[in-house]
Motif scaffolding. Sequence first.
Motif, mmCIF file in Angstrom:
data_model
loop_
_atom_site.group_PDB
_atom_site.id
_atom_site.type_symbol
_atom_site.label_atom_id
_atom_site.label_comp_id
_atom_site.label_asym_id
_atom_site.label_seq_id
_atom_site.Cartn_x
_atom_site.Cartn_y
_atom_site.Cartn_z
ATOM 1 N N MET A 256 4.319 2.362 -5.183
ATOM 2 C CA MET A 256 2.853 2.656 -5.027
ATOM 3 C C MET A 256 2.135 2.624 -6.297
ATOM 4 O O MET A 256 0.795 2.337 -6.050
ATOM 5 N N THR A 257 2.657 3.092 -7.164
ATOM 6 C CA THR A 257 1.963 3.115 -8.297
ATOM 7 C C THR A 257 1.267 2.249 -9.089
ATOM 8 O O THR A 257 0.074 2.027 -9.410
ATOM 9 N N GLY A 258 1.771 0.815 -8.844
ATOM 10 C CA GLY A 258 1.261 -0.369 -9.399
ATOM 11 C C GLY A 258 0.085 -0.748 -8.733
ATOM 12 O O GLY A 258 -1.186 -1.047 -9.112
ATOM 13 N N ALA B 207 0.175 14.652 -1.746
ATOM 14 C CA ALA B 207 0.507 13.085 -2.121
ATOM 15 C C ALA B 207 1.359 13.276 -3.273
ATOM 16 O O ALA B 207 2.250 12.552 -3.549
ATOM 17 N N PHE B 208 0.742 13.938 -4.533
ATOM 18 C CA PHE B 208 1.397 14.065 -5.879
ATOM 19 C C PHE B 208 1.494 15.517 -6.250
ATOM 20 O O PHE B 208 0.852 15.811 -6.977
ATOM 21 N N PRO C 144 0.615 -0.682 -0.241
ATOM 22 C CA PRO C 144 -0.640 -1.461 -0.551
ATOM 23 C C PRO C 144 -1.825 -0.288 0.249
ATOM 24 O O PRO C 144 -2.800 -0.118 -0.088
ATOM 25 N N ILE C 145 -1.428 -0.139 1.375
ATOM 26 C CA ILE C 145 -2.379 0.471 2.440
ATOM 27 C C ILE C 145 -2.418 1.893 1.979
ATOM 28 O O ILE C 145 -3.486 2.316 1.886
ATOM 29 N N ALA C 146 -1.400 2.432 1.764
ATOM 30 C CA ALA C 146 -1.404 3.860 1.078
ATOM 31 C C ALA C 146 -2.263 4.087 -0.312
ATOM 32 O O ALA C 146 -2.815 4.863 -0.442
ATOM 33 N N ALA C 147 -2.100 3.067 -0.992
ATOM 34 C CA ALA C 147 -2.684 3.068 -2.208
ATOM 35 C C ALA C 147 -4.276 2.774 -1.935
ATOM 36 O O ALA C 147 -5.097 3.615 -2.685
#
Length: 470
Positions: free
Chosen positions: A1-3, A150-151, A317-320
């Motif tokens: 997801m980082t990207g 989340a982080f 992509p949706i989470a980002a």
Amino acid sequence: MTGWLIFFFGLFLASLGYASYISYNKNRSSDEFMLAGSNIGAILGFLTFSAALFSAFTFMGMPDFFRVHGVGAWIFLALSDAFMVFLLIWFGFALRKKAAQVGYKGVAGFVQSCFKNRWAGYLVFISSFLFLIPYVAIQIRGISIFLDAAFPDLIPAWGWSSLLVILMLVYSEIGGLKAIMYSDAIQGVIMLAVIWIIGLTCLEMAGGLEAGLAKVEESNAALLSLPGPKGLFSSPFLIASAIAIVLIPVSQPQFTTRLVVMKNLKSVHKMAYAVGIFAILVILPTAFIGLYGAVKYPDSSTADFISAALLFDQASPIAALAVVGLFAACLSTTNAQIFALGTELRSLLSGSDKSNMRITQVAILVFSLIVLVFSTYMSDELVLLARVSFAGTSMIAPVVLGSVIFKNPPKSLLLVSALALSYFILSLLEWVPAGFAGLPTDAAMYCILIPLTVIVMVAHHFTQKPTHEA
């Protein structure tokens, strides 16, 4: 997801940078900086109003509200916002007409000019300060809860809050109100798109609407009826909430100012209709997310449910996009409300334009630091805290309405609002009873405040014609 996060945040920050660039003018006046040149069209006006109205507490708070308290959440917010549209149409017309006569630099200064009494302006500013500061802190608290969950090993919650406040300060100091409005427009589009994608995904994971409702009825049928499993949605609660929400354009300066800076009345009307449609569109998918939470996460904490539903259970992509959408929602609302406090202070100042600008910019910095401190002490009940803000500021609605309706508004309205505001604040501090006659405080206060305001206005009508008749 980082990207995906880097990609979407890059696009978002680039759009903010461009909005700041096109909004910046080295030689702008304080009116251009604080009031965006008073030339805002219907589309930008609708997006900035909607984004300021539906923020992080909608994105995060409403799904949790549905999950915990049930379908009454729809009546609480969606129907109340729909009713607000009708007030917007009349109030926008009356406010703009009166502002053209006496001038407008902020609600506090406007009221002060109409009443020809400096204490009227101070009353409005005090109300805004006391209830907008916690409301802004709610937004920061909400996003810090989400990002910390989340982080968890990246930076502490206060670090996320600090980052948001710093970005908000830099952005607002460079671009002023117009840049904030562009930020609102970007946020509104992102939020509507993301919340529908997540809402439909959650509805599918719950097994569809019919199957999801069946599962909820089997596990906790009280969620599907009033007053809900915790008894929150009583008639007094819903009626008082509707009154507080309907009065938002009157009592919360960030919305009042947006009505004044529209370029013409036709734009105000278009904006009002669009806000009503947006309200339904943005709140409906939060019910789907709440339904999913009631099925899969009925006993989870707010942070666990939100981080799971919006992040961990979604495709990368949706989470980002959810992270960026929440960050954008929090940033734009925080910007709008802190900036509104600066506008209110400036409207009470009488020095030179340059001096007033300098004082206002310092004040915005101070307000931001106060918000940052408050955000560390807020609870997780985001929607209920937002409701307190709406109810608190509504206590000064008689003063603003009196300013708009009458050429020389009755001074007794100042006393009525001051007493109502004082009692509401003291009830929050538990220095006086929280409610009476079996009603919660806001509902009980409305039972007194509304009839008393009507009596004062009707009595005053016989000695002073309304401005639209003058």
